[in-house]
Design a protein around this motif. Sequence first.
Motif, PDB file in Angstrom:
ATOM      1  N   LEU A 257       0.829  -1.199   0.000  1.00 17.85           N
ATOM      2  CA  LEU A 257       0.000   0.000   0.000  1.00 17.85           C
ATOM      3  C   LEU A 257       0.868   1.256   0.000  1.00 17.85           C
ATOM      4  N   ALA A 258       1.934   1.247   0.773  1.00 16.15           N
ATOM      5  CA  ALA A 258       2.836   2.401   0.832  1.00 16.15           C
ATOM      6  C   ALA A 258       3.473   2.657  -0.532  1.00 16.15           C
ATOM      7  N   TYR A 259       3.893   1.593  -1.197  1.00 17.84           N
ATOM      8  CA  TYR A 259       4.515   1.757  -2.507  1.00 17.84           C
ATOM      9  C   TYR A 259       3.505   2.283  -3.529  1.00 17.84           C
ATOM     10  N   TYR A 260       2.307   1.723  -3.537  1.00 14.73           N
ATOM     11  CA  TYR A 260       1.279   2.168  -4.486  1.00 14.73           C
ATOM     12  C   TYR A 260       0.885   3.624  -4.232  1.00 14.73           C
ATOM     13  N   LEU A 261       0.649   3.986  -2.986  1.00 17.83           N
ATOM     14  CA  LEU A 261       0.275   5.364  -2.674  1.00 17.83           C
ATOM     15  C   LEU A 261       1.406   6.332  -3.016  1.00 17.83           C
ATOM     16  N   SER A 262       2.632   5.926  -2.777  1.00 13.88           N
ATOM     17  CA  SER A 262       3.775   6.786  -3.108  1.00 13.88           C
ATOM     18  C   SER A 262       3.855   7.036  -4.610  1.00 13.88           C
ATOM     19  N   ARG A 263       3.668   6.007  -5.379  1.00 10.55           N
ATOM     20  CA  ARG A 263       3.704   6.164  -6.840  1.00 10.55           C
ATOM     21  C   ARG A 263       2.537   7.024  -7.319  1.00 10.55           C
ATOM     22  N   PHE A 264       1.378   6.868  -6.685  1.00  9.68           N
ATOM     23  CA  PHE A 264       0.192   7.629  -7.087  1.00  9.68           C
ATOM     24  C   PHE A 264       0.326   9.106  -6.754  1.00  9.68           C
ATOM     25  N   THR A 265       0.845   9.432  -5.578  1.00  2.00           N
ATOM     26  CA  THR A 265       0.904  10.823  -5.148  1.00  2.00           C
ATOM     27  C   THR A 265       2.131  11.560  -5.665  1.00  2.00           C
ATOM     28  N   ALA A 266       3.162  10.860  -6.082  1.00  2.00           N
ATOM     29  CA  ALA A 266       4.423  11.512  -6.441  1.00  2.00           C
ATOM     30  C   ALA A 266       4.634  11.645  -7.940  1.00  2.00           C
ATOM     31  N   THR A 267       3.634  11.361  -8.758  1.00  2.00           N
ATOM     32  CA  THR A 267       3.807  11.478 -10.202  1.00  2.00           C
ATOM     33  C   THR A 267       2.803  12.461 -10.786  1.00  2.00           C
ATOM     34  N   ALA A 268       3.230  13.114 -11.831  1.00  2.00           N
ATOM     35  CA  ALA A 268       2.381  14.040 -12.570  1.00  2.00           C
ATOM     36  C   ALA A 268       2.664  13.846 -14.060  1.00  2.00           C
ATOM     37  N   GLU A 269       1.657  14.154 -14.871  1.00  2.00           N
ATOM     38  CA  GLU A 269       1.821  14.027 -16.318  1.00  2.00           C
ATOM     39  C   GLU A 269       1.589  15.386 -16.968  1.00  2.00           C
ATOM     40  N   ILE A 270       2.458  15.714 -17.898  1.00  2.00           N
ATOM     41  CA  ILE A 270       2.374  16.979 -18.615  1.00  2.00           C
ATOM     42  C   ILE A 270       2.342  16.686 -20.113  1.00  2.00           C
ATOM     43  N   LYS A 271       1.500  17.423 -20.816  1.00  3.98           N
ATOM     44  CA  LYS A 271       1.475  17.323 -22.279  1.00  3.98           C
ATOM     45  C   LYS A 271       2.052  18.625 -22.832  1.00  3.98           C
ATOM     46  N   ILE A 272       3.132  18.513 -23.586  1.00  2.00           N
ATOM     47  CA  ILE A 272       3.791  19.676 -24.174  1.00  2.00           C
ATOM     48  C   ILE A 272       3.566  19.636 -25.676  1.00  2.00           C
ATOM     49  N   THR A 273       3.030  20.737 -26.185  1.00  2.00           N
ATOM     50  CA  THR A 273       2.750  20.847 -27.613  1.00  2.00           C
ATOM     51  C   THR A 273       3.645  21.920 -28.212  1.00  2.00           C
ATOM     52  N   ILE A 274       4.368  21.547 -29.258  1.00  2.00           N
ATOM     53  CA  ILE A 274       5.224  22.488 -29.979  1.00  2.00           C
ATOM     54  C   ILE A 274       4.652  22.651 -31.382  1.00  2.00           C
ATOM     55  N   ASP A 275       4.286  23.894 -31.694  1.00  2.00           N
ATOM     56  CA  ASP A 275       3.757  24.172 -33.029  1.00  2.00           C
ATOM     57  C   ASP A 275       4.261  25.535 -33.495  1.00  2.00           C
ATOM     58  N   ASP A 276       3.665  26.064 -34.547  1.00  2.00           N
ATOM     59  CA  ASP A 276       4.105  27.340 -35.099  1.00  2.00           C
ATOM     60  C   ASP A 276       3.856  28.502 -34.141  1.00  2.00           C
ATOM     61  N   GLU A 277       2.864  28.362 -33.273  1.00  2.00           N
ATOM     62  CA  GLU A 277       2.539  29.437 -32.328  1.00  2.00           C
ATOM     63  C   GLU A 277       3.504  29.474 -31.142  1.00  2.00           C
ATOM     64  N   GLY A 278       4.153  28.384 -30.847  1.00  2.00           N
ATOM     65  CA  GLY A 278       5.095  28.330 -29.741  1.00  2.00           C
ATOM     66  C   GLY A 278       4.969  27.025 -28.977  1.00  2.00           C
ATOM     67  N   VAL A 279       5.359  27.078 -27.728  1.00  2.00           N
ATOM     68  CA  VAL A 279       5.346  25.908 -26.858  1.00  2.00           C
ATOM     69  C   VAL A 279       4.210  26.081 -25.842  1.00  2.00           C
ATOM     70  N   LYS A 280       3.363  25.052 -25.737  1.00  2.00           N
ATOM     71  CA  LYS A 280       2.256  25.089 -24.771  1.00  2.00           C
ATOM     72  C   LYS A 280       2.395  23.911 -23.823  1.00  2.00           C
ATOM     73  N   ARG A 281       2.140  24.183 -22.554  1.00  2.00           N
ATOM     74  CA  ARG A 281       2.214  23.134 -21.528  1.00  2.00           C
ATOM     75  C   ARG A 281       0.822  22.953 -20.929  1.00  2.00           C
ATOM     76  N   GLN A 282       0.401  21.698 -20.829  1.00  2.00           N
ATOM     77  CA  GLN A 282      -0.902  21.386 -20.224  1.00  2.00           C
ATOM     78  C   GLN A 282      -0.704  20.257 -19.225  1.00  2.00           C
ATOM     79  N   TRP A 283      -1.182  20.484 -17.999  1.00  2.00           N
ATOM     80  CA  TRP A 283      -1.091  19.454 -16.964  1.00  2.00           C
ATOM     81  C   TRP A 283      -2.209  18.443 -17.187  1.00  2.00           C
ATOM     82  N   VAL A 284      -1.856  17.205 -17.475  1.00  2.00           N
ATOM     83  CA  VAL A 284      -2.842  16.135 -17.633  1.00  2.00           C
ATOM     84  C   VAL A 284      -3.245  15.618 -16.256  1.00  2.00           C
ATOM     85  N   ARG A 285      -2.256  15.370 -15.416  1.00  2.00           N
ATOM     86  CA  ARG A 285      -2.488  14.925 -14.036  1.00  2.00           C
ATOM     87  C   ARG A 285      -1.428  15.584 -13.170  1.00  2.00           C
ATOM     88  N   GLN A 286      -1.872  16.247 -12.100  1.00  2.00           N
ATOM     89  CA  GLN A 286      -0.949  16.997 -11.267  1.00  2.00           C
ATOM     90  C   GLN A 286      -0.560  16.210 -10.026  1.00  2.00           C
TER      91      GLN A 286
END
Length: 91
Positions: A55-84
């Motif tokens: 349980l400690a390992y699973y909760l640690s992995r769940f609470t300590a990770t975040a996902e970011i989606k970075i989009t690079i296009d002609d307008e520039g670089v955009k960052r969007q948090w998928v999971r914080q």
Amino acid sequence: MTYKIKQSSPLFFIMTLLTTVFSGMAILIFLSSIQILPEGQPLIFILCFALIIGLAYYLSRFTATAEIKITIDDEGVKRQWVRQFILHSKP
């Protein structure tokens, strides 16, 4: 072009892991003191401890990770948090 990046926070990982392990041990000690866990049965204690570690390992992995989606296009670089990270609210 879009990239998905997974970030980890060592601080959150260690804090969650230690909190879960110590509170689980406190619960095991409490259950032993009021004689819910039988004495002289190390197998039951080992199984309970293994569940706490899992349980400690699973909760640690769940609470300590975040996902970011970075989009690079002609307008520039955009960052969007998928999971914080837990307890964070970033735009």
